[in-house]
Design a protein around this motif. Structure first.
Motif, PDB file in Angstrom:
ATOM      1  N   SER A 109      -4.914 -39.774  31.896  1.00 56.68           N
ATOM      2  CA  SER A 109      -4.815 -41.210  31.651  1.00 56.68           C
ATOM      3  C   SER A 109      -5.993 -41.939  32.292  1.00 56.68           C
ATOM      4  O   SER A 109      -6.544 -42.888  31.721  1.00 56.68           O
ATOM      5  CB  SER A 109      -3.500 -41.761  32.208  1.00 56.68           C
ATOM      6  N   TYR A 110      -6.395 -41.489  33.465  1.00 59.97           N
ATOM      7  CA  TYR A 110      -7.528 -42.120  34.169  1.00 59.97           C
ATOM      8  C   TYR A 110      -8.865 -41.756  33.538  1.00 59.97           C
ATOM      9  O   TYR A 110      -9.761 -42.594  33.430  1.00 59.97           O
ATOM     10  CB  TYR A 110      -7.509 -41.707  35.640  1.00 59.97           C
ATOM     11  N   THR A 111      -9.038 -40.515  33.133  1.00 60.66           N
ATOM     12  CA  THR A 111     -10.339 -40.123  32.588  1.00 60.66           C
ATOM     13  C   THR A 111     -10.582 -40.736  31.219  1.00 60.66           C
ATOM     14  O   THR A 111     -11.717 -41.048  30.869  1.00 60.66           O
ATOM     15  CB  THR A 111     -10.459 -38.594  32.447  1.00 60.66           C
ATOM     16  N   GLY A 112      -9.508 -40.905  30.442  1.00 59.57           N
ATOM     17  CA  GLY A 112      -9.694 -41.311  29.062  1.00 59.57           C
ATOM     18  C   GLY A 112     -10.189 -40.151  28.218  1.00 59.57           C
ATOM     19  O   GLY A 112     -10.131 -38.992  28.633  1.00 59.57           O
ATOM     20  N   VAL A 113     -10.682 -40.443  27.024  1.00 60.23           N
ATOM     21  CA  VAL A 113     -10.971 -39.398  26.051  1.00 60.23           C
ATOM     22  C   VAL A 113     -12.446 -39.412  25.667  1.00 60.23           C
ATOM     23  O   VAL A 113     -13.183 -40.327  25.997  1.00 60.23           O
ATOM     24  CB  VAL A 113     -10.107 -39.584  24.780  1.00 60.23           C
ATOM     25  N   ASN A 114     -12.834 -38.374  24.937  1.00 63.78           N
ATOM     26  CA  ASN A 114     -14.072 -38.369  24.171  1.00 63.78           C
ATOM     27  C   ASN A 114     -13.659 -38.306  22.705  1.00 63.78           C
ATOM     28  O   ASN A 114     -13.633 -39.312  22.024  1.00 63.78           O
ATOM     29  CB  ASN A 114     -14.964 -37.204  24.591  1.00 63.78           C
ATOM     30  N   GLY A 115     -13.259 -37.123  22.229  1.00 59.73           N
ATOM     31  CA  GLY A 115     -12.513 -37.082  20.981  1.00 59.73           C
ATOM     32  C   GLY A 115     -11.087 -37.533  21.240  1.00 59.73           C
ATOM     33  O   GLY A 115     -10.584 -37.473  22.360  1.00 59.73           O
ATOM     34  N   ALA A 116     -10.406 -37.992  20.206  1.00 64.65           N
ATOM     35  CA  ALA A 116      -9.058 -38.534  20.370  1.00 64.65           C
ATOM     36  C   ALA A 116      -8.096 -37.486  20.916  1.00 64.65           C
ATOM     37  O   ALA A 116      -8.214 -36.290  20.633  1.00 64.65           O
ATOM     38  CB  ALA A 116      -8.543 -39.049  19.031  1.00 64.65           C
ATOM     39  N   LEU A 117      -7.134 -37.939  21.718  1.00 64.30           N
ATOM     40  CA  LEU A 117      -6.047 -37.088  22.197  1.00 64.30           C
ATOM     41  C   LEU A 117      -4.724 -37.785  21.919  1.00 64.30           C
ATOM     42  O   LEU A 117      -4.478 -38.899  22.393  1.00 64.30           O
ATOM     43  CB  LEU A 117      -6.163 -36.813  23.693  1.00 64.30           C
ATOM     44  N   VAL A 118      -3.873 -37.128  21.125  1.00 66.16           N
ATOM     45  CA  VAL A 118      -2.545 -37.641  20.797  1.00 66.16           C
ATOM     46  C   VAL A 118      -1.507 -36.669  21.337  1.00 66.16           C
ATOM     47  O   VAL A 118      -1.607 -35.455  21.134  1.00 66.16           O
ATOM     48  CB  VAL A 118      -2.379 -37.833  19.276  1.00 66.16           C
ATOM     49  N   ILE A 119      -0.520 -37.204  22.039  1.00 67.59           N
ATOM     50  CA  ILE A 119       0.555 -36.406  22.630  1.00 67.59           C
ATOM     51  C   ILE A 119       1.845 -36.741  21.899  1.00 67.59           C
ATOM     52  O   ILE A 119       2.255 -37.904  21.849  1.00 67.59           O
ATOM     53  CB  ILE A 119       0.708 -36.714  24.127  1.00 67.59           C
ATOM     54  N   ILE A 120       2.476 -35.742  21.308  1.00 64.87           N
ATOM     55  CA  ILE A 120       3.766 -35.938  20.658  1.00 64.87           C
ATOM     56  C   ILE A 120       4.869 -35.597  21.657  1.00 64.87           C
ATOM     57  O   ILE A 120       4.913 -34.497  22.206  1.00 64.87           O
ATOM     58  CB  ILE A 120       3.918 -35.064  19.402  1.00 64.87           C
ATOM     59  N   ASN A 121       5.749 -36.556  21.893  1.00 65.42           N
ATOM     60  CA  ASN A 121       6.855 -36.402  22.833  1.00 65.42           C
ATOM     61  C   ASN A 121       8.153 -36.558  22.055  1.00 65.42           C
ATOM     62  O   ASN A 121       8.408 -37.605  21.455  1.00 65.42           O
ATOM     63  CB  ASN A 121       6.752 -37.475  23.918  1.00 65.42           C
ATOM     64  N   ALA A 122       8.995 -35.536  22.049  1.00 64.92           N
ATOM     65  CA  ALA A 122      10.255 -35.570  21.311  1.00 64.92           C
ATOM     66  C   ALA A 122      11.430 -35.697  22.276  1.00 64.92           C
ATOM     67  O   ALA A 122      11.778 -34.747  22.977  1.00 64.92           O
ATOM     68  CB  ALA A 122      10.404 -34.314  20.455  1.00 64.92           C
ATOM     69  N   ASP A 123      12.021 -36.892  22.331  1.00 66.42           N
ATOM     70  CA  ASP A 123      13.219 -37.116  23.145  1.00 66.42           C
ATOM     71  C   ASP A 123      14.451 -36.590  22.416  1.00 66.42           C
ATOM     72  O   ASP A 123      14.445 -36.442  21.189  1.00 66.42           O
ATOM     73  CB  ASP A 123      13.394 -38.609  23.438  1.00 66.42           C
TER      74      ASP A 123
END
Length: 327
Positions: free
Chosen positions: A91-105
């Protein structure tokens, strides 16, 4: 474009493919398992792999992002606990290429050891979170999340629940975008979280949250659907579908981006209805936020905090109607 009937999990895989995702990593855990299975089976342009745990999966995706690839990490709600260490740092570093996290509750704990509500994780990690209400939105929100990630230099979490993951619906499919790899640029101030660097990145994160809050109000992810102004209902995820079904004459503030929430839109909606309710599964996440804005609202006094919601439960809670049994 064509329409296909897809599971929510299949729709997410399709959204990642259409967005030009290059790398996907995950750990199998219901209700998220079919996402990576679908990627590996149907979308060979994406380098897909199972990891020994969710922490490693997120680190694989984060490494690919730093190298310039669009990447996806998939896991269930308790898996995000395992991945919390790299989550909060990335979260602090951020991205270069996109990063998407799928979270399934998993409301109802159909296949899990708890009913954890991971909307809290987005707030704690200061990350944007999208919350689709159908398989069609699951695909569109996933595709959008990749662009958001690069536009705001943030990992983006897409939160689904068991009912969205395993329900079917019509999904409009498109073509894959050809997104070139971004060049890796050596930047220790951005990617090496020494204390001196982290302090600077924290300032950046807070600045981006302000921009994301404005985006939350203006992007169309959150919207007001006006009917009568006697009763207004705020709802997100599959609860929105239940409200639409059993409260067809009520105005709805549909929340598709659950963090950060749209303050101005909430205030506007609340100011124009006589009674305000929140219908949400699990914790009073939105309800507590609305109350913190100084707005009177009714939520968990009526809507159960435990288990999955159903149309019948929402009808009984909001309309005080018991389901009619067929004779």
């Amino acid at each position: 474009m064509t329409k296909k009937v897809m599971l929510g999990n299949e729709a997410i895989a399709r959204g990642a493919w259409e967005a030009g995702c290059n790398v996907a990593a995950g750990y199998p855990g219901t209700p998220s398992t079919e996402i990576l299975e679908t990627v590996a089976r149907d979308y060979r342009e994406i380098n897909a792999q199972w990891s020994p745990n969710e922490k490693v999966a997120l680190e694989v995706a984060a490494g690919a992002s730093v190298a310039g690839a669009r990447s996806l990490a998939t896991m269930k709600h308790v898996g995000l606990n395992v991945a919390a260490d790299p989550l909060f740092t990335f979260s602090y570093t951020g991205v270069n290429g996109a990063l998407v996290i799928i979270n399934a509750d998993d409301p109802g704990a159909w296949s899990s050891q708890n009913e954890q509500d991971n909307r809290h994780m987005a707030r704690a990690a200061k990350l944007p979170m999208l919350d689709p209400s159908s398989p069609a939105e699951a695909k569109e929100f996933t595709r959008l999340a990749f662009d958001m990630s690069e536009d705001f230099d943030r990992p983006v979490i897409v939160r689904i629940t068991t009912r969205i993951a395993h329900s079917q619906g019509p999904v409009e499919t498109g073509e894959r975008r050809d997104v070139p790899l971004k060049p890796f640029v050596r930047n220790p101030r951005k990617f090496v979280m020494l204390p001196a660097h982290a302090r600077l990145r924290h300032v950046f994160i807070e600045e981006q949250l302000v921009k994301l809050k404005e985006y939350s109000s203006n992007s169309g992810l959150n919207r007001i659907e006006w009917k009568n102004k006697k009763r207004g209902i705020i709802a997100n995820g599959v609860a929105y579908q239940y409200v639409k079904e059993v409260c067809p004459d009520d105005s709805i503030l549909k929340i598709g981006m659950v963090w950060p929430l749209p303050d101005d839109m909430i205030r506007e909606f609340a100011s124009q209805v006589e009674e305000l309710y929140v219908v949400e599964e699990l914790d009073p996440f939105i309800e507590d936020y609305v109350k913190a804005l100084g707005i009177k609202v009714t939520g968990k006094e009526l809507v159960p905090i435990c288990g999955e919601l159903t149309p019948e439960i929402v009808d009984l809670a909001i309309n005080r109607k018991k389901a009619q049994k067929a004779v």
